[in-house]
Motif scaffolding. Structure first.
Motif, PDB file in Angstrom:
ATOM      1  N   ILE A 158     -70.816  14.045 -63.136  1.00 14.31           N
ATOM      2  CA  ILE A 158     -71.081  15.399 -63.648  1.00 14.31           C
ATOM      3  C   ILE A 158     -70.836  15.550 -65.134  1.00 14.31           C
ATOM      4  O   ILE A 158     -71.188  16.556 -65.715  1.00 14.31           O
ATOM      5  CB  ILE A 158     -70.204  16.459 -62.919  1.00 14.31           C
ATOM      6  CG1 ILE A 158     -68.734  16.178 -63.159  1.00 14.31           C
ATOM      7  CG2 ILE A 158     -70.533  16.517 -61.447  1.00 14.31           C
ATOM      8  CD1 ILE A 158     -67.817  17.263 -62.641  1.00 14.31           C
ATOM      9  N   ALA A 196     -73.547  16.754 -67.103  1.00 11.48           N
ATOM     10  CA  ALA A 196     -74.274  17.906 -66.558  1.00 11.48           C
ATOM     11  C   ALA A 196     -74.446  18.953 -67.652  1.00 11.48           C
ATOM     12  O   ALA A 196     -73.625  19.065 -68.560  1.00 11.48           O
ATOM     13  CB  ALA A 196     -73.525  18.485 -65.371  1.00 11.48           C
ATOM     14  N   TYR A 232     -70.297  24.841 -63.602  1.00 17.03           N
ATOM     15  CA  TYR A 232     -69.938  23.951 -62.489  1.00 17.03           C
ATOM     16  C   TYR A 232     -68.479  24.147 -62.096  1.00 17.03           C
ATOM     17  O   TYR A 232     -68.131  24.205 -60.918  1.00 17.03           O
ATOM     18  CB  TYR A 232     -70.197  22.500 -62.892  1.00 17.03           C
ATOM     19  CG  TYR A 232     -70.064  21.525 -61.752  1.00 17.03           C
ATOM     20  CD1 TYR A 232     -71.144  21.227 -60.942  1.00 17.03           C
ATOM     21  CD2 TYR A 232     -68.841  20.917 -61.474  1.00 17.03           C
ATOM     22  CE1 TYR A 232     -71.026  20.351 -59.886  1.00 17.03           C
ATOM     23  CE2 TYR A 232     -68.706  20.031 -60.420  1.00 17.03           C
ATOM     24  CZ  TYR A 232     -69.802  19.754 -59.638  1.00 17.03           C
ATOM     25  OH  TYR A 232     -69.672  18.883 -58.585  1.00 17.03           O
ATOM     26  N   ARG A 235     -68.060  27.103 -60.005  1.00 19.19           N
ATOM     27  CA  ARG A 235     -68.544  26.882 -58.649  1.00 19.19           C
ATOM     28  C   ARG A 235     -67.481  26.169 -57.806  1.00 19.19           C
ATOM     29  O   ARG A 235     -67.199  26.555 -56.678  1.00 19.19           O
ATOM     30  CB  ARG A 235     -69.804  26.020 -58.730  1.00 19.19           C
ATOM     31  CG  ARG A 235     -70.447  25.800 -57.407  1.00 19.19           C
ATOM     32  CD  ARG A 235     -71.620  24.870 -57.560  1.00 19.19           C
ATOM     33  NE  ARG A 235     -72.147  24.599 -56.241  1.00 19.19           N
ATOM     34  CZ  ARG A 235     -73.417  24.784 -55.905  1.00 19.19           C
ATOM     35  NH1 ARG A 235     -74.251  25.240 -56.792  1.00 19.19           N
ATOM     36  NH2 ARG A 235     -73.819  24.528 -54.699  1.00 19.19           N
TER      37      ARG A 235
END
Lengths: 195, 202
Positions: free
Chosen positions: A81, A84, A90, A93
């Motif tokens: 990630i 990302a 993220y 989340r």
């Protein structure tokens, strides 16, 4: 054939040793760089993440734990990630999933109080400090609605980002947000929540 | 009153205590590393498991059914067919249950399991997955590992039922009822994050 093999075998230990050593150094360097990158990310993100976690659970200890869990989970997937596009979103989340998880685990273990819905509908006392009343009213909402309110109105995330974080559609975020705001108004008074 | 929500949130946060001393990043890296190790171990065991499933399949073709030597890696082999976003295998914290069926399952056995699950109070929702669907999902889960995908055919993967439990405490009850049914090979509990399930690709 056999000769070359014996020759190669004779010189192999040294060559292999050098290669392994070089590979080891490169790997360590890469790992150090990755750790430095992650540490910088934690330092930059932790304060905001912890505050968001607090608004979701209203307990600073738990907020700290949830922040910790979030970072551990992110480090476990860091290689995948780190590049990302939106690490910030993220992290929200992962945090929200940790919040939902924790909440579910607790509500499974706890007895549900029978008079809770009534208490939630009662208009809150005027003498209570407004922000305290807000947190109480927030606690009476479904956990996903709380997440929408906190992400939208505390973190100032766009509807699209919130939808991405919670893995729901944009229209769900919009309608749930409007409904949650209405419920807050009902609980706290009309001009209490002006956005 | 001219209060807006953001201001109130800010005020609610005004009593924020100092963060506890300690190396947040360091601790996260330590915990995160062991999480990753655990996951890798599961996948590695799973790869071994698929090899055994394939081997069992090959054995079954030649002399009829000599599957007494079912090795310990087979459950892990099935576990790799479960959504990697879920924690598997778990028991008491399960939200989802995957019920893998045997290779030599008969139609009667399949429908017996299905109707039993339909009537079970622990089952919230259920979904059947054929071998072909299992293969599609398997390909998705291992899209980064082409050699694993190439090695597996639909006939080597099991049929299964995916169950959402009505509550986390239900796993043991359901597993006890289903495990001994003919045609049931393996029952695996998974803890899945909200919004996903054990039989999603990821």
């Amino acid at each position: 054939m056999a000769d070359t093999r014996t020759d190669a075998a004779g010189s192999l230990p040294d060559a292999r040793h050098g290669l392994v050593a070089r590979w080891g150094v490169a790997r360590r360097r890469e790992q150090t760089a990755r750790q430095a990158e992650f540490t910088a990310f934690v330092e930059a993100t932790a304060p905001r993440l912890r505050r968001t976690a607090y608004l979701m659970c209203r307990d600073w200890h738990l907020a700290q734990d949830l922040t910790q869990i979030t970072f551990a989970k992110m480090y476990a997937a860091w290689g995948r990630i780190r590049h990302a596009t939106n690490l910030e979103a993220y992290s929200r989340r992962v945090l929200m999933n940790a919040v939902f998880d924790q909440k579910k685990r607790r509500s499974d273990a706890e007895l549900v109080l029978a008079d809770l819905p009534e208490a939630a509908h009662r208009r809150l006392d005027d003498t209570v400090e407004l922000h305290v009343a807000l947190l109480q009213a927030l606690a009476a909402l479904p956990i996903r609605d709380q997440a929408i309110l906190v992400l939208r109105h505390w973190e100032d995330q766009s509807v699209e980002t919130v939808a991405g974080i919670l893995n729901v559609s944009v229209s769900v975020v919009k309608t749930q947000n409007a409904r949650a705001l209405n419920r807050l108004r009902a609980l706290l008074g009309e001009d209490f929540v002006r956005t | 009153m001219d209060q807006n929500l953001r201001l109130l949130f800010a005020r609610a946060l005004a009593d924020e205590p100092e963060p506890p001393p300690g190396d947040l990043a360091g601790q996260a890296m330590a915990t995160g590393t062991s999480m990753r190790r655990r996951r890798h171990r599961l996948v590695a065991a799973g790869v071994a498991g698929v090899a055994t499933i394939a081997a069992l399949g090959a054995v079954n073709v030649a002399p009829p059914a000599e599957r007494s030597a079912s090795p310990a890696t087979v459950p892990a082999g099935f576990a790799m067919l479960v959504n990697p976003a879920c924690d598997s295998p778990v028991q008491d914290t399960s939200t989802d249950v995957s019920i893998f069926l045997t290779a030599d399952l008969t139609d009667q056995q399949r429908s017996a399991v299905e109707s039993m699950l339909h009537a079970d109070p622990a089952v919230h929702t259920m979904a059947y997955e054929s071998r072909e669907q299992a293969l599609i999902r398997y390909r998705k889960i291992f899209e980064d590992a082409p050699q694993l995908v190439a090695a597996v055919k639909a006939s080597q993967l099991p049929e299964s039922f995916g169950i959402k439990l009505t509550g986390r405490s239900q796993y043991a009850n359901l597993a006890a009822r289903v495990e001994r049914m003919p045609g049931v090979d393996e029952v695996i509990g998974s803890e899945c994050p909200p919004g996903t399930n054990a039989w999603a690709a990821r």
